[in-house]
Scaffold this active site. Sequence first.
Site, short mmCIF file in Angstrom:
data_model
loop_
_atom_site.label_atom_id
_atom_site.label_comp_id
_atom_site.label_asym_id
_atom_site.label_seq_id
_atom_site.Cartn_x
_atom_site.Cartn_y
_atom_site.Cartn_z
CB ILE A 135 -14.04 13.52 -10.04
CG1 ILE A 135 -14.48 12.32 -9.18
CG2 ILE A 135 -15.21 14.08 -10.83
CD1 ILE A 135 -15.56 12.67 -8.17
N GLY A 136 -10.96 11.81 -10.26
CA GLY A 136 -9.72 11.68 -9.50
C GLY A 136 -9.22 10.25 -9.45
N GLY A 140 -6.01 7.77 -7.16
CA GLY A 140 -5.01 7.77 -6.10
C GLY A 140 -4.58 6.36 -5.81
CG ASN A 141 -3.47 5.34 -1.81
OD1 ASN A 141 -4.04 6.42 -1.84
ND2 ASN A 141 -3.50 4.56 -0.75
CG PHE A 142 -8.63 5.64 -3.77
CD1 PHE A 142 -9.59 5.51 -4.77
CD2 PHE A 142 -8.08 6.88 -3.54
CE1 PHE A 142 -9.98 6.60 -5.52
CE2 PHE A 142 -8.46 7.98 -4.28
CZ PHE A 142 -9.42 7.85 -5.28
N GLY A 143 -7.53 3.75 -6.05
CA GLY A 143 -8.19 3.37 -7.29
C GLY A 143 -8.61 4.60 -8.06
CB VAL A 144 -10.55 5.31 -10.78
CG1 VAL A 144 -11.59 4.20 -10.90
CG2 VAL A 144 -10.92 6.49 -11.67
CB ALA A 145 -12.87 9.23 -7.31
CG ASP A 164 -4.57 10.54 5.77
OD1 ASP A 164 -3.54 11.21 5.95
OD2 ASP A 164 -4.91 10.10 4.66
#
Length: 362
Positions: free
Chosen positions: A27-28, A30-35, A140
């Site tokens: 589902i997504g 980003g800079n964090f990883g994967v969701a 944020d």
Amino acid sequence: MDRPAVSGPMDLPIMHDSDRYELVKDIGSGNFGVARLMRDKQSNELVAVKYIERGEKIDENVKREIINHRSLRHPNIVRFKEVILTPTHLAIVMEYASGGELFERICNAGRFSEDEARFFFQQLISGVSYCHAMQVCHRDLKLENTLLDGSPAPRLKICDFGYSKSSVLHSQPKSTVGTPAYIAPEVLLKKEYDGKVADVWSCGVTLYVMLVGAYPFEDPEEPKNFRKTIHRILNVQYAIPDYVHISPECRHLISRIFVADPAKRISIPEIRNHEWFLKNLPADLMNDNTMTTQFDESDQPGQSIEEIMQIIAEATVPPAGTQNLNHYLTGSLDIDDDMEEDLESDLDDLDIDSSGEIVYAM
């Protein structure tokens, strides 16, 4: 109205058939990883799982996000469930908001009516007010960090506490974090600031975008001109276009939020007593006590802080026999020499960290 892009290859989490959760879909990222959207095999409940690569990516921001998020139980905040250690990743399991991002809803609509914007702003302020009462400032807040459930009159859900700070556990924020379009003037300056007051500014940006369909401090002719955006923020240069018809009360509230001096900016309690905010206020948003009692005991986090800290500590160790091959975008904005000189000449107090970057999250 664009969002920052993240690209590049990504290590996918290793999953096992014996795991409690089964994959539904990605589902997504980003800079964090994967969701991922996952299904709990025991309860059949859908959950969202954020995967962060084990090793150096498990830093203080991750620890702070998990500990702060665990402490929050409110209908306008995505509910934390648990953390799990996989062979390759740390997995953060949380409530799934099936309505997607508020950002997407605005992009599809162009902009909201004043009543619809107020409906979501009331919920946003309710969630932020609760966070502040729990001594957590988000730092944020933005449309991409506000999700919606799947109900006909969607309930707003604040998510992503990766940059939040608890005043109980941490010192006053001093670092420059947040998406540039939403950053308060004092956050750009080299001094400590009150994260709760900075959150108010970000809420104001969210309200403006809902009403106008554009960011308040970006030049419409040069939306990617980072230097100009910062200059406009520090000088509080914004305007409401002629084609946007909003009430005097709404204009007054926005003007009380977009105040450069944090000491003179309207506070969350004052917003909650503002006549524009109070109009058509749902009964369940009038009293924080009724909001927090809507969760039953089954919603309590099953893991203790000690258990979570142990899992996080183990996650700082990279998987055996592997190394981090992928270095994808961090979401930081590189500032070239010319831009840095311009910023220094125009904005002497701009806070650039030792890497030469202004940090913002996606």
